[in-house]
Design an enzyme around this catalytic site. Structure first.
Site, PDB file in Angstrom:
ATOM      1  N   ALA A 251       0.925  -1.371  -0.345  1.00  0.00           N
ATOM      2  CA  ALA A 251       0.175  -0.141  -0.114  1.00  0.00           C
ATOM      3  C   ALA A 251       1.059   1.510  -0.183  1.00  0.00           C
ATOM      4  O   ALA A 251       0.548   2.470   0.249  1.00  0.00           O
ATOM      5  CB  ALA A 251      -0.799  -0.452   0.934  1.00  0.00           C
ATOM      6  N   ALA A 252       2.371   1.239  -0.267  1.00  0.00           N
ATOM      7  CA  ALA A 252       2.798   2.682  -0.149  1.00  0.00           C
ATOM      8  C   ALA A 252       2.868   2.558  -1.307  1.00  0.00           C
ATOM      9  O   ALA A 252       1.996   4.431  -1.470  1.00  0.00           O
ATOM     10  CB  ALA A 252       4.288   1.893  -0.602  1.00  0.00           C
ATOM     11  N   GLY A 253       2.129   2.662  -2.555  1.00  0.00           N
ATOM     12  CA  GLY A 253       1.602   3.098  -3.447  1.00  0.00           C
ATOM     13  C   GLY A 253       0.329   3.717  -3.362  1.00  0.00           C
ATOM     14  O   GLY A 253       0.229   4.998  -4.108  1.00  0.00           O
ATOM     15  N   ASP A 254      -0.451   3.034  -2.876  1.00  0.00           N
ATOM     16  CA  ASP A 254      -1.857   3.644  -2.263  1.00  0.00           C
ATOM     17  C   ASP A 254      -1.269   4.881  -1.672  1.00  0.00           C
ATOM     18  O   ASP A 254      -1.746   5.815  -2.091  1.00  0.00           O
ATOM     19  CB  ASP A 254      -3.102   3.250  -2.100  1.00  0.00           C
ATOM     20  CG  ASP A 254      -2.879   1.669  -3.024  1.00  0.00           C
ATOM     21  OD1 ASP A 254      -2.434   1.849  -3.503  1.00  0.00           O
ATOM     22  OD2 ASP A 254      -3.082   0.864  -1.790  1.00  0.00           O
TER      23      ASP A 254
END
Ligand code: RIB
Length: 306
Positions: A251-254
């Site tokens: 979820a870093a990209g989120d």
């Protein structure tokens, strides 16, 4: 306060930690298993809310045991869930996530109720799309629903940030490029362009391909390299990563996409919004899980101002 509309998935993540990621045919012993709220859409909604946006989410959960938990979690973040449906006779979206000791992950998603989010549902919410300062979409709900969302946003001049994740198998539909900001990560960029982004030159090449297909701006999330911004007529602009100790990249990209969308909604120039997004992503990787790892505004501001 800026208003962000997120149209996308809501999943319960079943997270198994093990020393390595399993290889095909291999059985590995895990060290722990947790259920953690996730889903690219819901993660982006939580991140945007924690960063200070007023957030409305359009999505669907199932009428299983996870549905109410997922909804409650979003409500606790002050996200408007009036347009999150509870679908009968179907389970909520599930993601099976493996995380290794370096924090790398592999994810399989079973869409469940996310597959029920229809084109007509989005069509009926044109007022919410038109009233948003920015709309954020990803690809864990039916593509025809995203097509409708982009078309409604276009007709009401609502800027669209698209996270092309996961890249669908088969032909990537052209309408998905017709957005303001297209934010693939390195593996999505490779799948879409055949170009492995490892530096400014390769980011420029890949970004120009994506711009040529219709995106207004391309921001490539490049993991420990940071991010590359590609706009027409110029070389990629590199934003270095903010160093952090990696616990879990889930979820870093989120976090990145939500911060980028909110930054732009607040009027930050693209370079500044992307820097803010890199900072949000670097905080997310330093914590375990998806929604619990999403950063708060003061944390992001603190590292950007260092
Ligand atoms: O981007 C991370 C998310 O991908 C996880 O929370 C999982 O639910 C999948 O959607």
């Amino acid at each position: 306060m800026k208003n962000l509309l997120v149209i996308g998935s809501i999943n319960m993540d079943l997270v198994v930690k093990s020393d390595q990621l399993p290889k095909p045919g291999e059985t590995l012993m895990g060290t722990s298993m947790e259920t953690i709220p996730g889903g690219k859409g819901a993660n982006q909604a939580v991140a945007a809310a924690r960063l200070g946006a007023g957030v409305t989410m359009i999505g669907a959960v199932g009428n299983d045991g996870y549905g109410p938990l997922l909804l409650e979690g979003l409500k606790k973040e002050s996200i408007n869930v009036d347009y999150v449906a509870v679908e009968d006779n179907i389970s909520s979206g599930i993601a099976i996530i493996h995380v290794d000791k370096a924090g790398e992950n592999s994810i399989s998603v079973v869409p469940g109720s996310n597959a029920c989010l229809s084109r007509d549902t989005v069509k009926a919410r044109s007022e919410q799309v038109g009233g948003a300062d920015v709309m954020l979409v990803q690809l864990e709900v039916p593509l025809e629903t995203i097509e409708e969302a982009i078309s409604v946003a276009k007709s009401s001049n609502t800027p669209v940030v698209l996270d092309p994740a996961p890249v669908p198998t088969g032909l990537f539909p052209e309408f998905l490029y017709n957005v303001d900001v297209f934010t693939p990560n390195q593996s999505e960029t490779l799948a879409l362009t055949g170009i492995r982004v490892v530096d400014k030159a390769s980011a420029t090449l890949a970004g120009l391909v994506l711009l040529d297909r219709g995106a207004k701006y391309v921001v490539i999330k490049a993991g420990d390299l940071g991010a590359f911004i590609v706009t027409s007529g110029s070389d990629a602009f590199h934003i270095p990563v903010f160093p952090s100790s990696v616990v879990d990249t889930t979820a870093a990209g989120d976090a990145f996409s939500a911060a980028l969308a909110l930054g732009l909604a607040e009027g930050k120039p693209l370079v500044e919004a992307t820097r803010w997004a890199c900072a949000a992503g670097s905080i997310a990787v330093s914590r375990a899980g998806a929604q619990p790892a999403m950063p708060r505004r003061e944390e992001v501001d603190a590292i950007v101002d260092l």
